[in-house]
Scaffold this active site. Structure first.
Site, PDB file in Angstrom:
ATOM      1  N   LYS A 251       2.142   5.365  -8.449  1.00 25.32           N
ATOM      2  CA  LYS A 251       3.379   6.181  -7.869  1.00 25.32           C
ATOM      3  C   LYS A 251       3.649   7.161  -8.380  1.00 25.32           C
ATOM      4  O   LYS A 251       4.176   6.939  -9.623  1.00 25.32           O
ATOM      5  CB  LYS A 251       4.405   4.866  -7.342  1.00 25.32           C
ATOM      6  N   LYS A 263      20.561   7.150  -1.916  1.00 20.72           N
ATOM      7  CA  LYS A 263      20.919   6.399  -2.970  1.00 20.72           C
ATOM      8  C   LYS A 263      22.477   6.400  -3.365  1.00 20.72           C
ATOM      9  O   LYS A 263      22.782   7.681  -3.195  1.00 20.72           O
ATOM     10  CB  LYS A 263      20.002   6.342  -4.008  1.00 20.72           C
ATOM     11  N   GLU A 335      10.068   4.127  -0.113  1.00 21.62           N
ATOM     12  CA  GLU A 335       9.166   5.263   0.000  1.00 21.62           C
ATOM     13  C   GLU A 335       7.806   4.864  -0.875  1.00 21.62           C
ATOM     14  O   GLU A 335       6.960   5.236  -0.520  1.00 21.62           O
ATOM     15  CB  GLU A 335       9.649   6.583  -0.124  1.00 21.62           C
ATOM     16  N   ARG A 337       6.063   2.231  -1.150  1.00 26.94           N
ATOM     17  CA  ARG A 337       5.005   1.451  -0.475  1.00 26.94           C
ATOM     18  C   ARG A 337       4.286   2.426   0.352  1.00 26.94           C
ATOM     19  O   ARG A 337       3.195   2.229   0.699  1.00 26.94           O
ATOM     20  CB  ARG A 337       5.529   0.459  -0.131  1.00 26.94           C
TER      21      ARG A 337
END
Ligand code: BES
Ligand code: MN
Ligand code: ZN
Length: 501
Positions: A251, A263, A335, A337
């Site tokens: 990732k 966030k 995001e 995944r």
């Protein structure tokens, strides 16, 4: 840093020219008549020598010893974990005097695991980040000698350990760089530079190629950012061409704001570490290029920013992944995944023996396992057991988590084939269940490194994990040869208590 391996008895160690000499003492080390041995014996008799790993006895300008500073470091049970504890404590204690040359000597027998553990711990404790400091305090330690009873017998282990250090330090370096000094383009450039190593190749795809491949989930995450996405394809060829490769998928979110599902501000800076999975893949390739093991490995890194913008994806948007499955993006902060699922589909073209993705995927995994063990998810028992064993052997541990189908319940969507989030409960597992839908055609494992890839607080910084675990796994596979790697998909013991299907 310059590492050297030497054959040194404890008597010879007293003559080593170094700013600090660290003497690693196994329990009940036999003592002879040389200066250091006599000192050790005296300290033991006086009850001043602790026996627990991590405790130290410091000597200054000891008679008959060339090094002005000596640290006696007991090894407790003598195992690799104790060696790590002892060396971390000793090197951290020695740092105060800014040593340039350090010698670490094993006063007694040592095996490959013990030596590797010492090299990694010494490097870990002496790493310094300098990239974005205007007046960097450079790493003062220039030379580290390791003294063992028989250097020739441990040469291979030593070379692997120093190559692993180079890989871990590359991963730390890119992990630590701030988002504006580690964009997807810069990360791709770092990957390209790895292609200078023998048998390493690198190819980088941009937005047009990614769109053409149909990677709609990956592209959707990137669309809110001014920085263009990159898809990095690294290859290492150490075995015959027809041998199925292991594919590593990292990732590479170079900054995760959460997107429209923004966030909170507190600690958001730590989301620069959201590309530590990608950095671990680069680190592994750095080490493979040095070690040249007989194995084929592919590294895939989808990398982009997750930003908030007029063009950004919105909660409720439905995107089409490369696999054809449509995804309802209920939370733009899930995001990782979305970029990984397209890379997992892309991985099929390599007909891999195994695919392992590495991702700072969920805060839930931090809650579950903290910073000690990475989360391991796999429906393939043989692969999971090999990764668990690699984690133990490298002291870069992981813990297997479940993948029962019941956990996928919450991913149902009224508007797409699957939603990108389920409820709060079991968040690390539901994320893994999402990925599993895209990893159906090969043995697959997922490492959630959200808790282990970096440290927060005063010691804030990347750990370089799980480069050690991954290299240990790959080297074990290369020793087994292609046959074992190929059969890993067929050794699944479904129905046993350890099966997580
Ligand atoms: N990069 C984060 C995961 C993360 C969060 C790692 C905190 C380390 C510390 C990931 O992209 C994320 O935001 N995950 C969400 C998923 C949720 C929206 C289902 C999370 O964990 O909160
Ligand atoms: Mn996120
Ligand atoms: Zn993220």
């Amino acid at each position: 840093m310059d590492f050297q391996l030497k054959t040194l008895s404890i008597a010879q160690a007293a003559n080593e020219k170094a700013d600090v000499l660290i003497v690693l003492l196994a329990a009940g080390t036999t003592t002879s008549k040389d200066a250091l041995s006599v000192l050790v014996a005296q300290a033991r008799t006086a009850g001043d020598l602790p026996d627990k790993a991590g405790k130290l006895l410091a000597l200054y300008r000891a008679a008959g010893v060339a090094a002005p500073r000596v640290l006696l470091a007991p090894l407790g049970d003598g195992g690799p974990a104790a060696v790590r504890t002892a060396v971390l404590a000793a090197v951290n204690a020695a740092k105060g005097s800014n040593p340039k040359r350090m010698a670490i000597v094993f006063a007694g027998a040592v095996d490959a695991a013990g030596l590797g553990s010492a090299v990694l711990a010494a490097a870990d404790a002496s790493y310094v980040y300098t990239e974005t400091k205007s007046k960097p305090e450079p790493r003062s330690l220039r030379q580290l000698s390791l003294g063992v009873p028989d250097a020739a017998a441990l040469r291979e282990a030593f070379d692997q350990a120093t190559a692993t250090v180079a890989g871990i330090e590359l991963a730390k370096e890119w992990g630590n760089r701030p988002g504006n000094h580690c964009t997807p383009t810069m990360l791709a450039q770092a990957a390209k530079e790895l292609a200078e190593l023998p048998n390493v190749k690198c190819e980088v795809l941009g937005p047009k190629e990614v769109a053409k491949l149909g990677m709609g989930a990956f592209a959707a995450v990137a669309q809110g950012s001014a920085e263009p996405l990159r898809f990095i394809v690294l290859r290492y060829h150490g075995a015959p061409k027809d041998q199925a490769p292991v594919v590593l998928v990292g990732k590479g979110i170079t900054f995760d704001t959460g997107g429209v599902s923004l966030k909170p501000a507190a600690e958001m800076d730590e989301m620069k570490f959201d590309m530590c999975g990608a950095a671990s893949v680069l680190g592994v390739f750095r080490a493979l290029g040095d070690i040249q093991p007989a194995i084929n490995v592919v590294g895939l890194v989808p990398t982009c920013e997750n930003m908030n913008d007029g063009r950004a994806i919105k909660p409720g948007d439905v995107v089409t992944s490369m696999s054809g499955q449509t995804i309802e993006v209920l939370n733009t902060d899930a995001e990782g995944r979305l970029i990984l699922c397209d890379a997992l589909t892309y991985a099929k073209r390599f007909a891999p023996s195994a695919v392992i993705d590495i991702a700072t995927l969920t805060g839930a995994c931090v809650v579950a396992l903290g910073g000690v063990r990475s989360g391991l998810f796999s429906g393939d028992d043989a692969l999971a057991e090999a990764l668990e064993a690699a984690g133990e052997a490298s002291q870069d541990r992981c813990w297997r988590m479940p993948l029962d189908e019941d956990y996928a319940e919450g991913l149902k969507s009224n508007f797409a084939d699957v939603a990108n989030v389920a409820g709060r409960a079991g968040g690390a597992v539901t994320a893994a269940k999402f990925l599993q839908r895209f990893a159906s055609d090969y043995p697959w494992a997922h490492l959630d490194i959200a808790g282990t890839a970096w440290k927060s607080g005063a010691a804030k910084g990347s750990t370089g994990r799980p480069v050690g675990l991954l290299l240990n796994y790959l080297l074990a596979q290369s020793r087994k040869g292609g046959a074992a790697a190929k059969s890993s998909g067929k050794t699944q013991k479904a129905g046993t208590s350890r099966s997580r299907k």
